[in-house]
Motif scaffolding. Structure first.
Motif, PDB file in Angstrom:
ATOM      1  N   ILE A 144       0.842  -1.204   0.000  1.00 34.35           N
ATOM      2  CA  ILE A 144       0.000   0.000   0.000  1.00 34.35           C
ATOM      3  C   ILE A 144       0.873   1.249   0.000  1.00 34.35           C
ATOM      4  O   ILE A 144       0.617   2.190  -0.760  1.00 34.35           O
ATOM      5  CB  ILE A 144      -0.966  -0.023   1.206  1.00 34.35           C
ATOM      6  N   ARG A 145       1.914   1.252   0.824  1.00 35.25           N
ATOM      7  CA  ARG A 145       2.834   2.408   0.859  1.00 35.25           C
ATOM      8  C   ARG A 145       3.471   2.627  -0.513  1.00 35.25           C
ATOM      9  O   ARG A 145       3.562   3.756  -0.998  1.00 35.25           O
ATOM     10  CB  ARG A 145       3.906   2.217   1.916  1.00 35.25           C
ATOM     11  N   GLN A 146       3.887   1.540  -1.156  1.00 37.04           N
ATOM     12  CA  GLN A 146       4.494   1.656  -2.487  1.00 37.04           C
ATOM     13  C   GLN A 146       3.482   2.182  -3.510  1.00 37.04           C
ATOM     14  O   GLN A 146       3.817   3.005  -4.350  1.00 37.04           O
ATOM     15  CB  GLN A 146       5.044   0.298  -2.947  1.00 37.04           C
ATOM     16  N   ARG A 147       2.258   1.709  -3.407  1.00 37.28           N
ATOM     17  CA  ARG A 147       1.230   2.149  -4.351  1.00 37.28           C
ATOM     18  C   ARG A 147       0.901   3.632  -4.173  1.00 37.28           C
ATOM     19  O   ARG A 147       0.596   4.317  -5.138  1.00 37.28           O
ATOM     20  CB  ARG A 147      -0.028   1.295  -4.189  1.00 37.28           C
ATOM     21  N   ILE A 148       0.986   4.126  -2.955  1.00 39.44           N
ATOM     22  CA  ILE A 148       0.782   5.566  -2.721  1.00 39.44           C
ATOM     23  C   ILE A 148       1.874   6.348  -3.435  1.00 39.44           C
ATOM     24  O   ILE A 148       1.617   7.366  -4.080  1.00 39.44           O
ATOM     25  CB  ILE A 148       0.804   5.899  -1.214  1.00 39.44           C
ATOM     26  N   GLN A 149       3.110   5.880  -3.365  1.00 41.50           N
ATOM     27  CA  GLN A 149       4.242   6.582  -3.951  1.00 41.50           C
ATOM     28  C   GLN A 149       4.273   6.496  -5.469  1.00 41.50           C
ATOM     29  O   GLN A 149       4.819   7.371  -6.130  1.00 41.50           O
ATOM     30  CB  GLN A 149       5.558   6.056  -3.372  1.00 41.50           C
ATOM     31  N   ASP A 150       3.707   5.456  -6.058  1.00 41.63           N
ATOM     32  CA  ASP A 150       3.840   5.217  -7.504  1.00 41.63           C
ATOM     33  C   ASP A 150       3.233   6.275  -8.423  1.00 41.63           C
ATOM     34  O   ASP A 150       3.834   6.488  -9.472  1.00 41.63           O
ATOM     35  CB  ASP A 150       3.297   3.837  -7.860  1.00 41.63           C
ATOM     36  N   PRO A 151       2.264   6.957  -8.367  1.00 43.77           N
ATOM     37  CA  PRO A 151       1.026   6.896  -7.600  1.00 43.77           C
ATOM     38  C   PRO A 151       0.047   5.903  -8.238  1.00 43.77           C
ATOM     39  O   PRO A 151      -0.176   5.947  -9.444  1.00 43.77           O
ATOM     40  CB  PRO A 151       0.472   8.302  -7.674  1.00 43.77           C
ATOM     41  N   GLY A 152      -0.507   5.067  -7.421  1.00 41.32           N
ATOM     42  CA  GLY A 152      -1.392   4.042  -7.932  1.00 41.32           C
ATOM     43  C   GLY A 152      -2.816   4.146  -7.454  1.00 41.32           C
ATOM     44  O   GLY A 152      -3.637   3.321  -7.807  1.00 41.32           O
ATOM     45  N   TYR A 153      -3.133   5.135  -6.652  1.00 41.58           N
ATOM     46  CA  TYR A 153      -4.504   5.290  -6.161  1.00 41.58           C
ATOM     47  C   TYR A 153      -5.165   6.460  -6.868  1.00 41.58           C
ATOM     48  O   TYR A 153      -4.791   7.606  -6.668  1.00 41.58           O
ATOM     49  CB  TYR A 153      -4.522   5.501  -4.646  1.00 41.58           C
ATOM     50  N   ASP A 154      -6.152   6.145  -7.680  1.00 40.15           N
ATOM     51  CA  ASP A 154      -6.869   7.206  -8.384  1.00 40.15           C
ATOM     52  C   ASP A 154      -8.078   7.691  -7.592  1.00 40.15           C
ATOM     53  O   ASP A 154      -8.607   8.755  -7.871  1.00 40.15           O
ATOM     54  CB  ASP A 154      -7.282   6.766  -9.788  1.00 40.15           C
ATOM     55  N   THR A 155      -8.487   6.925  -6.573  1.00 38.40           N
ATOM     56  CA  THR A 155      -9.577   7.356  -5.698  1.00 38.40           C
ATOM     57  C   THR A 155      -9.229   7.010  -4.264  1.00 38.40           C
ATOM     58  O   THR A 155      -8.454   6.085  -4.003  1.00 38.40           O
ATOM     59  CB  THR A 155     -10.922   6.681  -6.048  1.00 38.40           C
TER      60      THR A 155
END
Length: 145
Positions: free
Chosen positions: A104-115
């Motif tokens: 989850i931390r990595q996905r925040i940085q990627d950015p992988g959260y569109d919502t």
């Protein structure tokens, strides 16, 4: 409600202030609920998600998620149970969509959260997986619950 108030939003329209973002979203939610038949058009979750998706720029979203996630990681000592996927005591064949806090931390940085909802869903999935993976009387299951 507290997040909405912090951002200057409310589920209650302010009198005489028809131009603010909160009132516009509330009016849109009311219009939508009349068309769809939904009974809770002004839920805090709905207002927050509409504000997050329509008003907050992606860079600020990533910064806000990073701050929220960092605060969460510091909030309880038990978070280390959920930071990595590998756990020798888990029933790994039970979980179909493994995810850990490190992912989850990595996905925040990627950015992988569109919502924000996607972020929230991943966090819930992390803890649900831990509860599925461990016996009810285990420390990990209890920390996840």
């Amino acid at each position: 409600s507290l997040i909405l108030q912090t951002m200057g939003l409310s589920t209650e329209p302010k009198n005489g202030d028809s131009d603010n973002a909160s009132n516009k979203m509330a009016a849109a939610a009311l219009d939508d609920s009349a068309e769809t038949g939904r009974t809770d058009p002004l839920s805090d979750d709905r207002i927050f998600n509409e504000y997050w998706n329509e008003q907050v720029v992606p860079e600020f979203q990533r910064q806000a998620l990073t701050k929220l996630f960092s605060t969460f990681l510091r909030s309880r000592a038990e978070v280390f149970y959920f930071f990595e996927k590998s756990d020798p005591f888990s029933k790994s064949d039970v979980v179909q969509n493994p995810i850990c806090l490190k992912d989850i931390r990595q996905r925040i940085q990627d950015p992988g959260y569109d919502t924000f909802l996607t972020f929230e869903t991943d966090v819930k999935l992390c803890f649900m997986n831990a509860m599925l993976n461990h016996a009810m009387d285990s420390v990990v299951h209890q920390a996840a619950g």
